[in-house]
Design a protein around this motif. Structure first.
Motif, PDB file in Angstrom:
ATOM      1  N   LEU A  85       0.876  -1.164   0.000  1.00 48.34           N
ATOM      2  CA  LEU A  85       0.000   0.000   0.000  1.00 48.34           C
ATOM      3  C   LEU A  85       0.917   1.219   0.000  1.00 48.34           C
ATOM      4  O   LEU A  85       2.072   1.154   0.437  1.00 48.34           O
ATOM      5  CB  LEU A  85      -0.937  -0.026   1.207  1.00 48.34           C
ATOM      6  CG  LEU A  85      -1.900  -1.237   1.249  1.00 48.34           C
ATOM      7  CD1 LEU A  85      -2.847  -1.132   2.438  1.00 48.34           C
ATOM      8  CD2 LEU A  85      -2.689  -1.385  -0.052  1.00 48.34           C
TER       9      LEU A  85
ATOM     10  N   GLY B  20      -4.399  -1.231   7.466  1.00 51.40           N
ATOM     11  CA  GLY B  20      -5.244  -1.592   8.602  1.00 51.40           C
ATOM     12  C   GLY B  20      -6.732  -1.443   8.358  1.00 51.40           C
ATOM     13  O   GLY B  20      -7.525  -1.439   9.295  1.00 51.40           O
TER      14      GLY B  20
ATOM     15  N   GLY C 250      -8.278  -3.393   5.800  1.00 55.05           N
ATOM     16  CA  GLY C 250      -8.742  -4.555   5.047  1.00 55.05           C
ATOM     17  C   GLY C 250      -8.446  -4.492   3.558  1.00 55.05           C
ATOM     18  O   GLY C 250      -8.762  -5.436   2.819  1.00 55.05           O
TER      19      GLY C 250
ATOM     20  N   GLY D  41      -5.491  -4.382   1.936  1.00 54.91           N
ATOM     21  CA  GLY D  41      -4.412  -5.279   1.508  1.00 54.91           C
ATOM     22  C   GLY D  41      -4.846  -6.729   1.475  1.00 54.91           C
ATOM     23  O   GLY D  41      -4.456  -7.492   0.589  1.00 54.91           O
ATOM     24  N   LYS D  42      -5.678  -7.104   2.445  1.00 53.03           N
ATOM     25  CA  LYS D  42      -6.154  -8.494   2.462  1.00 53.03           C
ATOM     26  C   LYS D  42      -7.050  -8.765   1.253  1.00 53.03           C
ATOM     27  O   LYS D  42      -6.903  -9.781   0.583  1.00 53.03           O
ATOM     28  CB  LYS D  42      -6.925  -8.765   3.760  1.00 53.03           C
ATOM     29  CG  LYS D  42      -7.211 -10.230   3.980  1.00 53.03           C
ATOM     30  CD  LYS D  42      -8.051 -10.475   5.206  1.00 53.03           C
ATOM     31  CE  LYS D  42      -7.377 -10.055   6.485  1.00 53.03           C
ATOM     32  NZ  LYS D  42      -8.204 -10.309   7.672  1.00 53.03           N
TER      33      LYS D  42
ATOM     34  N   ASN E  19       7.347  -7.346  10.431  1.00 54.72           N
ATOM     35  CA  ASN E  19       6.152  -6.821   9.754  1.00 54.72           C
ATOM     36  C   ASN E  19       4.930  -7.678  10.102  1.00 54.72           C
ATOM     37  O   ASN E  19       4.428  -8.455   9.283  1.00 54.72           O
ATOM     38  CB  ASN E  19       6.402  -6.777   8.244  1.00 54.72           C
ATOM     39  CG  ASN E  19       5.402  -5.902   7.513  1.00 54.72           C
ATOM     40  OD1 ASN E  19       4.341  -5.564   8.054  1.00 54.72           O
ATOM     41  ND2 ASN E  19       5.727  -5.542   6.289  1.00 54.72           N
TER      42      ASN E  19
HETATM   43  C1  LIG Z   1       0.988  -5.512   4.438  1.00 52.77           C
HETATM   44  C2  LIG Z   1      -0.275  -4.878   3.880  1.00 52.77           C
HETATM   45  C3  LIG Z   1      -0.441  -5.246   2.423  1.00 52.77           C
HETATM   46  C4  LIG Z   1      -1.473  -5.400   4.653  1.00 52.77           C
HETATM   47  O1  LIG Z   1      -2.621  -4.798   4.163  1.00 52.77           O
HETATM   48  P1  LIG Z   1      -3.617  -3.988   5.154  1.00 52.77           P
HETATM   49  O2  LIG Z   1      -4.734  -3.508   4.326  1.00 52.77           O
HETATM   50  O3  LIG Z   1      -2.843  -2.980   5.907  1.00 52.77           O
HETATM   51  O4  LIG Z   1      -4.033  -5.125   6.152  1.00 52.77           O
HETATM   52  P2  LIG Z   1      -5.520  -5.530   6.547  1.00 52.77           P
HETATM   53  O5  LIG Z   1      -6.163  -4.334   7.145  1.00 52.77           O
HETATM   54  O6  LIG Z   1      -6.142  -6.168   5.369  1.00 52.77           O
HETATM   55  O7  LIG Z   1      -5.285  -6.661   7.649  1.00 52.77           O
HETATM   56  C5  LIG Z   1      -4.426  -6.415   8.725  1.00 52.77           C
HETATM   57  C6  LIG Z   1      -4.476  -7.634   9.610  1.00 52.77           C
HETATM   58  O8  LIG Z   1      -3.272  -7.640  10.358  1.00 52.77           O
HETATM   59  C7  LIG Z   1      -3.601  -7.691  11.723  1.00 52.77           C
HETATM   60  N1  LIG Z   1      -2.541  -6.969  12.402  1.00 52.77           N
HETATM   61  C8  LIG Z   1      -2.245  -5.662  12.315  1.00 52.77           C
HETATM   62  N2  LIG Z   1      -1.192  -5.374  13.095  1.00 52.77           N
HETATM   63  C9  LIG Z   1      -0.818  -6.551  13.673  1.00 52.77           C
HETATM   64  C10 LIG Z   1       0.211  -6.904  14.591  1.00 52.77           C
HETATM   65  N3  LIG Z   1       1.089  -6.014  15.046  1.00 52.77           N
HETATM   66  N4  LIG Z   1       0.309  -8.204  14.947  1.00 52.77           N
HETATM   67  C11 LIG Z   1      -0.537  -9.135  14.480  1.00 52.77           C
HETATM   68  N5  LIG Z   1      -1.557  -8.844  13.598  1.00 52.77           N
HETATM   69  C12 LIG Z   1      -1.669  -7.557  13.220  1.00 52.77           C
HETATM   70  C13 LIG Z   1      -4.944  -7.030  11.835  1.00 52.77           C
HETATM   71  O9  LIG Z   1      -5.597  -7.438  13.016  1.00 52.77           O
HETATM   72  C14 LIG Z   1      -5.627  -7.564  10.579  1.00 52.77           C
HETATM   73  O10 LIG Z   1      -6.100  -8.882  10.755  1.00 52.77           O
HETATM   74  P3  LIG Z   1      -7.692  -9.169  10.882  1.00 52.77           P
HETATM   75  O11 LIG Z   1      -8.298  -8.698   9.597  1.00 52.77           O
HETATM   76  O12 LIG Z   1      -7.765 -10.655  11.052  1.00 52.77           O
HETATM   77  O13 LIG Z   1      -8.136  -8.366  12.056  1.00 52.77           O
HETATM   78  C15 LIG Z   1      -0.215  -3.322   4.020  1.00 52.77           C
HETATM   79  O14 LIG Z   1      -0.290  -2.971   5.394  1.00 52.77           O
HETATM   80  C16 LIG Z   1       1.000  -2.676   3.397  1.00 52.77           C
HETATM   81  O15 LIG Z   1       1.097  -2.610   2.190  1.00 52.77           O
HETATM   82  N6  LIG Z   1       1.892  -2.184   4.248  1.00 52.77           N
HETATM   83  C17 LIG Z   1       3.036  -1.388   3.803  1.00 52.77           C
HETATM   84  C18 LIG Z   1       4.035  -2.167   2.933  1.00 52.77           C
HETATM   85  C19 LIG Z   1       4.223  -3.586   3.394  1.00 52.77           C
HETATM   86  O16 LIG Z   1       4.393  -3.852   4.561  1.00 52.77           O
HETATM   87  N7  LIG Z   1       4.209  -4.487   2.404  1.00 52.77           N
HETATM   88  C20 LIG Z   1       4.437  -5.885   2.653  1.00 52.77           C
HETATM   89  C21 LIG Z   1       5.857  -6.199   2.478  1.00 52.77           C
HETATM   90  S1  LIG Z   1       6.157  -7.955   2.618  1.00 52.77           S
END
Ligand SMILES: CC(C)(COP(=O)(O)OP(=O)(O)OC[C@H]1O[C@@H](n2cnc3c(N)ncnc32)[C@H](O)[C@@H]1OP(=O)(O)O)[C@@H](O)C(=O)NCCC(=O)NCCS
Length: 189
Positions: free
Chosen positions: A103, A110, A112, A114-115, A142
């Motif tokens: 993202l 956070g 939903g 990315g999921k 991460n």
């Molecule tokens: C990684 C990424 C794609 C995830 O997408 P997102 O939209 O942020 O994540 P979502 O909101 O779909 O889901 C987050 C999940 O992580 C969980 N979560 C968040 N922080 C957490 C933590 N510290 N420990 C455990 N779980 C955690 C949330 O509870 C949620 O799970 P749930 O839906 O079962 O409640 C996005 O955050 C991103 O692009 N981040 C920046 C770049 C990155 O990190 N890329 C990945 C490199 S490998």
């Protein structure tokens, strides 16, 4: 056998909160902004800062790459660019590919998005390209990314010790992978 035409097709994948569309020159400004975001750079372990022309060229040429799939993540409603993802290193002989997603700013995380984007592209990977395996690496710090990958069926296969040196500290990376059967099980849960 995988269907290479599904890679060439540059699909648009529609979800409920995001659509995935072919990454193109239209996304270059937003993509460039994301390369300047320090937290996104840390989470993805991106040391390099590409210049604007490089980013423009990268975005403009993605649709012509037939051995990978690069898609922009567009939030719906609104049509805002919120990130990008890719299937890369497509290995037709072994029916596998690598996956990456980012993202474009922490404010988009956070929620939903990315999921949903990951589920959409895995559905395409397994049901249209007909891959057997999708793998990735993720830094061990991460936790949000690891949680999303697990919920899509990925499991940890290994650990690359001290793979990242960031601001003077070393961090491990995990290798994670999802097989087609894992994805189907996770989707049914
Ligand atoms: C990684 C990424 C794609 C995830 O997408 P997102 O939209 O942020 O994540 P979502 O909101 O779909 O889901 C987050 C999940 O992580 C969980 N979560 C968040 N922080 C957490 C933590 N510290 N420990 C455990 N779980 C955690 C949330 O509870 C949620 O799970 P749930 O839906 O079962 O409640 C996005 O955050 C991103 O692009 N981040 C920046 C770049 C990155 O990190 N890329 C990945 C490199 S490998």
């Amino acid at each position: 056998m995988i269907d290479l035409s599904a890679l060439r097709d540059n699909p648009t994948l529609a979800g409920s909160r995001v659509n995935l569309v072919p990454l193109s020159a239209a996304h270059a400004d937003d993509f460039f902004e994301s390369t300047r975001d320090d937290e996104i750079r840390r989470l993805t372990g991106t040391h390099r800062r590409p210049d604007y022309d490089e980013v423009c060229d990268w975005c403009a040429t993605r649709a012509d790459q037939f051995d990978r799939l690069d898609l922009a993540i567009i939030e719906e409603p609104g049509g805002r660019f919120v990130g990008e993802l890719a299937l890369t290193e497509v290995d037709a002989d072994n029916e596998s590919a690598a996956y990456r997603i980012a993202l474009s700013a922490i404010e988009f995380t956070g929620q939903g998005l990315g999921k949903e984007a990951t589920r959409l592209v895995l559905d395409y990977a397994f049901n249209h390209i007909r891959l057997h395996r999708v793998w990735l690496s993720v830094y061990a710090f991460n936790m949000r990314a690891i949680a999303v990958y697990r919920s899509c069926g990925f499991s940890v296969e290994g650990r690359m010790r001290d793979a990242l040196l960031w601001d003077g500290r070393r961090h491990d990376a995990l290798v994670m992978a999802v097989l087609e059967s894992d994805f189907r099980r996770a989707a049914a849960d």
